[in-house]
Design an enzyme around this catalytic site. Structure first.
Site, PDB file in Angstrom:
ATOM      1  N   ARG A  62       0.820  -1.216   0.000  1.00 51.36           N
ATOM      2  CA  ARG A  62       0.000   0.000   0.000  1.00 51.36           C
ATOM      3  C   ARG A  62       0.852   1.263   0.000  1.00 51.36           C
ATOM      4  O   ARG A  62       0.400   2.324  -0.407  1.00 51.36           O
ATOM      5  CB  ARG A  62      -1.001  -0.033   1.153  1.00 51.36           C
ATOM      6  CG  ARG A  62      -2.098  -1.089   0.916  1.00 51.36           C
ATOM      7  CD  ARG A  62      -2.980  -1.314   2.119  1.00 51.36           C
ATOM      8  NE  ARG A  62      -2.277  -1.834   3.268  1.00 51.36           N
ATOM      9  CZ  ARG A  62      -2.046  -3.125   3.503  1.00 51.36           C
ATOM     10  NH1 ARG A  62      -2.474  -4.039   2.661  1.00 51.36           N
ATOM     11  NH2 ARG A  62      -1.402  -3.513   4.578  1.00 51.36           N
ATOM     12  N   GLU A  99       6.015 -10.769  12.888  1.00 49.88           N
ATOM     13  CA  GLU A  99       5.386 -11.327  14.077  1.00 49.88           C
ATOM     14  C   GLU A  99       5.346 -12.854  14.001  1.00 49.88           C
ATOM     15  O   GLU A  99       5.454 -13.545  14.996  1.00 49.88           O
ATOM     16  CB  GLU A  99       3.962 -10.756  14.194  1.00 49.88           C
ATOM     17  CG  GLU A  99       3.330 -10.979  15.536  1.00 49.88           C
ATOM     18  CD  GLU A  99       2.036 -10.223  15.685  1.00 49.88           C
ATOM     19  OE1 GLU A  99       1.234 -10.656  16.517  1.00 49.88           O
ATOM     20  OE2 GLU A  99       1.825  -9.234  14.972  1.00 49.88           O
TER      21      GLU A  99
END
Length: 179
Positions: A62, A99
């Site tokens: 994005r 993560e």
């Protein structure tokens, strides 16, 4: 008189995406609204008024949308930092921790010349891993990072502190609590 909408008003939250327990901050609704998108671009640029940039760096994916619009407004070049294997030609790479694992981002090895002033742009700042990897690539090429601009910060995940500890100037338009 009703309050004027803010950038965060255009961002929707999708619960349990992409995993259970995640509150996904979806900026595609912001991008789809002409007024909201213009507002976001203008606000991303505001702190850099009068500053000359050679390149705007957009982080996958994005960040490409935002970076292209910001580069146009600044009359600067646009350079993408992409996931491994997406750029043709000679690249340099940087591995980083996510993560749930590891990833690699790349930039063309001639995309930034030593001393060029750059602005790093992306939609969301979470742990700061992708931005940190991008910054390392830019610095390896000799670019001078003037700032890092994001639409959303998730302060609980510590990305902003990580970038500021690296000496980066960080500009965000809004914050959301939670993951």
């Amino acid at each position: 008189m009703p309050a004027q909408p803010q950038v965060r008003d255009y961002i929707r939250t999708i619960v349990d995406f992409p995993h259970e327990g995640i509150l996904f901050r979806d900026v595609t609704t912001l991008f789809a609204d002409p007024r909201g998108f213009r507002m976001a671009i203008d606000q991303l640029l505001h702190p850099y008024a009068g500053v000359r940039f050679d390149k705007v760096i957009g982080l996958e994916a994005r960040g490409f949308i935002l970076g292209g619009a910001v580069a146009h407004q600044l009359s600067a070049g646009f350079v993408p930092i992409r996931k491994k294997g997406k750029l043709p030609g000679a690249v340099i790479s940087e591995e980083y921790t996510l993560e749930y694992g590891e990833a690699v981002v790349e930039i063309h090895d001639e995309a930034i010349q030593p001393g060029e002033k750059v602005l790093v742009v992306d939609d969301l700042l979470a742990t700061g891993g992708t931005a940190e990897a991008g910054i390392k690539l830019i610095e390896r090429l000799g670019g001078e990072i003037i700032g890092c601009a994001f639409i959303v910060d998730l302060p609980e995940l510590g990305g902003r502190k990580k970038l500021e500890d690296m000496g980066m100037d960080v500009h965000v338009l809004c914050e959301f609590e939670g993951l």
